[in-house]
Structure formats: C-alpha cells, structure tokens
Motif scaffolding. Structure first.
Motif, PDB file in Angstrom:
ATOM      1  N   MET A 119      -2.026   6.417  -6.387  1.00 22.11           N
ATOM      2  CA  MET A 119      -3.550   6.983  -5.942  1.00 22.11           C
ATOM      3  C   MET A 119      -3.464   6.493  -4.701  1.00 22.11           C
ATOM      4  O   MET A 119      -3.762   7.151  -3.269  1.00 22.11           O
ATOM      5  CB  MET A 119      -3.892   6.474  -6.676  1.00 22.11           C
ATOM      6  CG  MET A 119      -3.959   7.146  -8.078  1.00 22.11           C
ATOM      7  SD  MET A 119      -5.059   7.853  -9.257  1.00 22.11           S
ATOM      8  CE  MET A 119      -6.505   8.509  -8.521  1.00 22.11           C
ATOM      9  N   ASP A 120      -3.983   4.978  -4.479  1.00 21.11           N
ATOM     10  CA  ASP A 120      -4.064   4.589  -3.120  1.00 21.11           C
ATOM     11  C   ASP A 120      -3.893   3.490  -2.545  1.00 21.11           C
ATOM     12  O   ASP A 120      -4.180   2.622  -3.476  1.00 21.11           O
ATOM     13  CB  ASP A 120      -5.836   5.057  -2.757  1.00 21.11           C
ATOM     14  CG  ASP A 120      -6.240   4.382  -1.616  1.00 21.11           C
ATOM     15  OD1 ASP A 120      -5.990   2.992  -0.628  1.00 21.11           O
ATOM     16  OD2 ASP A 120      -6.831   5.250  -0.323  1.00 21.11           O
ATOM     17  N   THR A 121      -2.887   2.919  -1.797  1.00 19.71           N
ATOM     18  CA  THR A 121      -1.779   1.581  -1.715  1.00 19.71           C
ATOM     19  C   THR A 121      -3.238   0.464  -1.496  1.00 19.71           C
ATOM     20  O   THR A 121      -3.686  -0.586  -2.175  1.00 19.71           O
ATOM     21  CB  THR A 121      -1.216   1.067  -0.915  1.00 19.71           C
ATOM     22  OG1 THR A 121       0.397   2.718  -1.099  1.00 19.71           O
ATOM     23  CG2 THR A 121       0.118   0.000  -0.709  1.00 19.71           C
ATOM     24  N   THR A 122      -4.023   1.182  -0.491  1.00 18.13           N
ATOM     25  CA  THR A 122      -5.689   0.016   0.111  1.00 18.13           C
ATOM     26  C   THR A 122      -6.528  -0.331  -1.155  1.00 18.13           C
ATOM     27  O   THR A 122      -6.796  -1.753  -0.998  1.00 18.13           O
ATOM     28  CB  THR A 122      -5.959   0.361   1.022  1.00 18.13           C
ATOM     29  OG1 THR A 122      -5.035   0.688   2.422  1.00 18.13           O
ATOM     30  CG2 THR A 122      -6.863  -0.578   1.664  1.00 18.13           C
ATOM     31  N   LEU A 123      -7.110   1.038  -1.329  1.00 20.13           N
ATOM     32  CA  LEU A 123      -7.476   0.494  -2.327  1.00 20.13           C
ATOM     33  C   LEU A 123      -7.483  -0.373  -3.864  1.00 20.13           C
ATOM     34  O   LEU A 123      -7.586  -1.362  -4.576  1.00 20.13           O
ATOM     35  CB  LEU A 123      -8.040   1.462  -3.207  1.00 20.13           C
ATOM     36  CG  LEU A 123      -9.463   1.848  -3.938  1.00 20.13           C
ATOM     37  CD1 LEU A 123     -10.734   0.938  -3.911  1.00 20.13           C
ATOM     38  CD2 LEU A 123      -9.995   3.109  -4.581  1.00 20.13           C
ATOM     39  N   THR A 124      -6.244  -0.113  -4.360  1.00 18.76           N
ATOM     40  CA  THR A 124      -5.077  -1.169  -5.750  1.00 18.76           C
ATOM     41  C   THR A 124      -5.271  -2.665  -4.939  1.00 18.76           C
ATOM     42  O   THR A 124      -5.038  -3.458  -5.829  1.00 18.76           O
ATOM     43  CB  THR A 124      -3.805  -0.522  -5.907  1.00 18.76           C
ATOM     44  OG1 THR A 124      -3.533   0.851  -5.340  1.00 18.76           O
ATOM     45  CG2 THR A 124      -3.497  -1.148  -6.867  1.00 18.76           C
ATOM     46  N   LEU A 125      -4.758  -2.845  -3.796  1.00 21.16           N
ATOM     47  CA  LEU A 125      -4.806  -3.801  -3.615  1.00 21.16           C
ATOM     48  C   LEU A 125      -6.003  -5.095  -3.096  1.00 21.16           C
ATOM     49  O   LEU A 125      -6.740  -6.028  -3.659  1.00 21.16           O
ATOM     50  CB  LEU A 125      -4.352  -4.400  -1.479  1.00 21.16           C
ATOM     51  CG  LEU A 125      -2.493  -3.561  -1.594  1.00 21.16           C
ATOM     52  CD1 LEU A 125      -2.842  -3.767  -0.372  1.00 21.16           C
ATOM     53  CD2 LEU A 125      -1.866  -5.124  -2.511  1.00 21.16           C
ATOM     54  N   ILE A 126      -6.634  -4.081  -2.815  1.00 25.37           N
ATOM     55  CA  ILE A 126      -8.436  -4.394  -2.617  1.00 25.37           C
ATOM     56  C   ILE A 126      -9.111  -4.941  -4.450  1.00 25.37           C
ATOM     57  O   ILE A 126      -9.495  -5.843  -4.881  1.00 25.37           O
ATOM     58  CB  ILE A 126      -9.546  -3.244  -2.291  1.00 25.37           C
ATOM     59  CG1 ILE A 126      -9.354  -3.116  -1.217  1.00 25.37           C
ATOM     60  CG2 ILE A 126     -11.390  -4.453  -2.027  1.00 25.37           C
ATOM     61  CD1 ILE A 126     -10.212  -2.340  -0.345  1.00 25.37           C
TER      62      ILE A 126
END
Length: 466
Positions: free
Chosen positions: A47-54
């Motif tokens: 769904m969203d790589t950046t938000l997953t890393l956060i």
C-alpha cells in the motif's frame, strides 16, 4: 557430594517444567508471531512503502530494549532458581530426617529456618517483579508509539492526497494487526531468559561426564592377592586422608581393619571398589597383579559385594531388597543368604514374612535388622571379594557372634575385608591392620598385636574393661 539432593530434584522438576512450557507454549507463539508479522508487513508494503517504514521504526528499539532486559532478567531468574533449589533441599532433608528433628525437639528451629529461606526466596521474586513491570510498561508505550506514528503520518499523507481514506483505514487495520505480534515478540525474548537459565541448569546434569571404563577395561580373575602399594588419597587438596598406605591381602583370606573415626578405613574400600578414582600420583592398587585402573569397573563391582557403613534399603519388601543383588535369585538362595545373616528367623516373625514392606530407607526396621538385610543382600551375590564396613555395629554381641559363624562358612574362598571397632569381631581375622591418621600403625594377628603393646593393645584393654 557437590550438590544437595533437593537442588538436583528442583532442576529435574521446576526447571524441566519451565523448559516444557516454553517449548509447548512460547515456541508455538513465536511461529504465530512470525506468520502474522510477515502477512501484515507484506500488505502494508503493497500500500505505501514510506508509511510502512515509519510504522516499523519502533520495532528495532523494542527488540534492542528486550535484549537488554534479557540479560538483566536472566541474572535475577538464575538467583531465584538457585534459591528455589536451596528451599527444596531444606524440605527434602527435613522430611527424610523427620525422626531426628522430632527426637531433638528441633521442629520450631527447622520451621523458622525454612520460613526465613522462604521469605528470602519470595523477596527475590518481588525484586524481580520491579524490572519485569518496568519492562512490560515501557513495551506497551513503545507499541503504542507505533500506532501513534502511523495515525499521524497516515493522516498527513491523506491530506496531501498521497493516500485515499479507505487505504488509510485499511493500513491502520494492518498496523494494528502487526502491533500485537511486535509486542509479543519482545515478551518472547524476555521469556527466553528464564528458559535459558533452566536450559543451563539442566544441561549441567545432562552433560555431566559419565563414569567410563578406565585403562584397558580388563576382566581378570579377582580371587588373587590384593595389594595396596604406597596409596595416597585426599578428598580435599590440603588434607590427605590416606598417607602412603601399603599392605598385601593374600587371596581367600580375611583382613580386619581397625582405627579411629577419620583414619581412612572406609576410604580404602571406596577406592577398592572404584567409587572414588585413585589419582595417578596416588600409588597403585592391584588385584592378582592387575592394576585396579585397568580393570573394567562394571566387572569389578559385579565381583565385589559391599555392605556399607550406613546400609541403604529401598521402599520395597525384605525379599526385594535382598534379591536386588542377584537378578533371578531363587527363594532358597534368598533364604540361605538371610539364614547366614541371622535374618531368616526375624523375617519369618513378621506377619508378612519376607514380603514385609520396610518403608523408605528401611524406616520400619531397627538398625541391626537393616544391617542384616544389607549383609544378606551382599551374601546373595557370592562374590570373590567381600567388604563389611562396620556392618555389625548395630547388632548385639550374641547376634554378632552368630553372624560371624555363619559368614565363616559363606566366606570360604573369598577375600574378606572386615572393618569394625569391636575387637571380638576382628580377632579371628588372618591379619589385622590398625590405621591411625591415614597410616598403617600396626599389622599382625590378634595374638601378635596383643603382645606388641601398641595402640591395638590399648583398645583391647579399654573394651575389656567396658
């Protein structure tokens, strides 16, 4: 000698139970956690790589923090486990020696000792509860921060049009699905500290070196001469129990051993049966010219019958306690051994006869009866080497004489070591050794030692006056 019975029992019960619970419960939880983490992270990355890393940012902190507590809690668990072993040992000793405790009116003292140790043990767990509560609290805060970061950054991404509202809600659902596994992963790491302590304590027992056959593991004829050649031995480094002991026992003869408490009489027999290993620098013991170190241990013990100073009986019948020396022994053999030990008449006087249950450690029998059961057990083996370690001390003088008369017939052709404090028990031996402070002070027959006027003569005079 190195560990209390209660501590060993505690390792085999409480520690084993801890390990079993970890494997059956926590290990399956770990598998479940890994599966849930893999699925939730996979959906989130889609769904969203950046938000997953956060969302995953607090995970390394949680794992690092759990590893730090793993070390802290592990030491505390070890201390608790060791003190539980002490508590178990105290309970075991008091239950086994309950008659001694009651005889000396020490119930209150022993109860107070147990209560004090129990308070100390409880205090250790209370102190352990403080870091544990801190661990759970901080873990909950870190897990909550994971949700907080996802909510805040996800809302920003929605406002900027990077995510749709439906995607945002779905992402939060997957994040919540991941939060519990991450939280439990930290708890599993801390639980491993307790299991690790139990594994180490169990491994100490499981990895203990087995008794192995030394030297060439020979199986010679054990009816030959037994020679102690400059034997030295010590239980502790700075205190020798045996000091340069040398003597020869011709095969088929009887040697009597006399000496004060701590003079090394029993130690000689323990070395002869390899219950303790003679160190390389401790001289030699040979049987028929074969070094004891080169004789197969199992063979030596099968051909040596011992009656120890403190006879141990199992919680079985009289018949079973005697028969354990020789598998498949017939009723006649058991009765013949009992007859030689002056036990047959006593056993038949009980309502159940030889089937009388003797209780734990033979508690239902008198001291002399226990010794006679132990003697009968040794006689049943018909071994070429016989050791009687002060095994007639609890019988009366008349029974002592009857037993010795029966043993003389039974011992014919055997090499016999007869340890006793009674001159009457030893006087018919082929030779008598007098030990004093770990050395052979005198040696000879009864008549020779009486004429010598030494320590043996003084002991004779004391016992004759008594």
């Amino acid at each position: 000698m190195q560990h209390r019975t209660g501590d060993i029992i505690q390792r085999c019960t409480s520690d084993l139970d801890t390990l079993k619970n970890f494997i059956s419960t926590q290990m399956t939880e770990i598998l479940r956690i890994v599966i849930l983490l893999g699925l939730s992270i996979g959906f989130m990355l889609g769904m969203d790589t950046t938000l997953t890393l956060i969302a995953l940012a607090p995970v390394p902190v949680i794992i690092l923090y759990s590893l730090i507590y793993y070390r802290i809690i592990g030491k505390a668990f070890l201390e608790c486990d060791e003190n539980e072993g002490i508590l178990s040992a105290m309970a075991q000793e008091n239950l086994a020696g309950v008659r001694v405790v009651r005889a000396f009116g020490r119930e209150r003292h022993e109860r107070d000792r147990f209560t004090e140790q129990n308070r100390h043990y409880t205090g250790l767990w209370m102190r352990l509860a403080k870091p544990m509560s801190t661990f759970w609290s901080v873990g909950d805060v870190l897990s909550g921060s994971q949700i907080l970061l996802t909510v805040c950054f996800g809302a920003v991404f929605c406002l900027r049009g990077r995510m749709l509202a439906g995607e945002y809600i779905a992402f939060l659902s997957y994040c919540a699905l991941m939060t519990w596994p991450v939280r439990m992963l930290g708890r599993m790491i801390s639980e491993m500290s307790k299991a690790g302590v139990s594994i180490e304590r169990l491994a100490y027992i499981m990895n203990a070196e087995e008794e192995r056959a030394s030297g060439a593991a020979l199986r010679p004829d054990l009816s030959g001469d037994i020679v102690f050649d400059h034997v030295r031995f010590s239980y502790e480094e700075d205190q020798e129990t045996l000091r340069d002991v040398s003597f020869t026992v011709p095969g088929g003869t009887t040697v009597g051993i006399l000496g004060g408490t701590g003079s090394g009489k029993s130690t000689l027999m323990l070395l002869l049966n390899k219950l303790y290993d003679l160190p390389p620098e401790g001289g030699r013991i040979t049987i028929g010219g074969t070094d004891l170190r080169d004789i197969d241990t199992a063979w030596l013990r099968r051909n040596t019958a011992m009656v120890l100073q403190e006879p141990f009986l199992f919680s079985r019948s009289i018949r079973e306690n005697i028969a354990m020396a020789e598998e498949g022994a017939s009723e006649e053999d058991i009765r013949a051994a009992a007859r030689a030990a002056c036990l047959e008449e006593t056993a038949d006087s009980f309502p159940a006869g030889f089937d009388t249950f003797v209780g734990e450690r033979g508690v239902t029998l008198s001291g002399g009866q226990k010794q006679r059961v132990a003697i009968a057990r040794a006689l049943l083996r018909k071994a070429p080497i016989m050791v009687l370690d002060d095994s007639l001390s609890a019988v009366d003088t008349e029974t002592d004489a009857r037993i010795r008369a029966g043993l003389s017939e039974h011992f014919r052709g055997c090499t016999v070591f007869l340890i006793s404090h009674r001159i009457t028990t030893l006087k018919n031996a082929d030779q008598i050794l007098v030990l004093d402070r770990g050395r052979v002070a005198e040696r000879g027959t009864h008549a020779e030692l009486r004429r010598a006027g030494g320590l043996y003569q003084r002991i004779c005079e004391i016992q004759e006056e008594a």
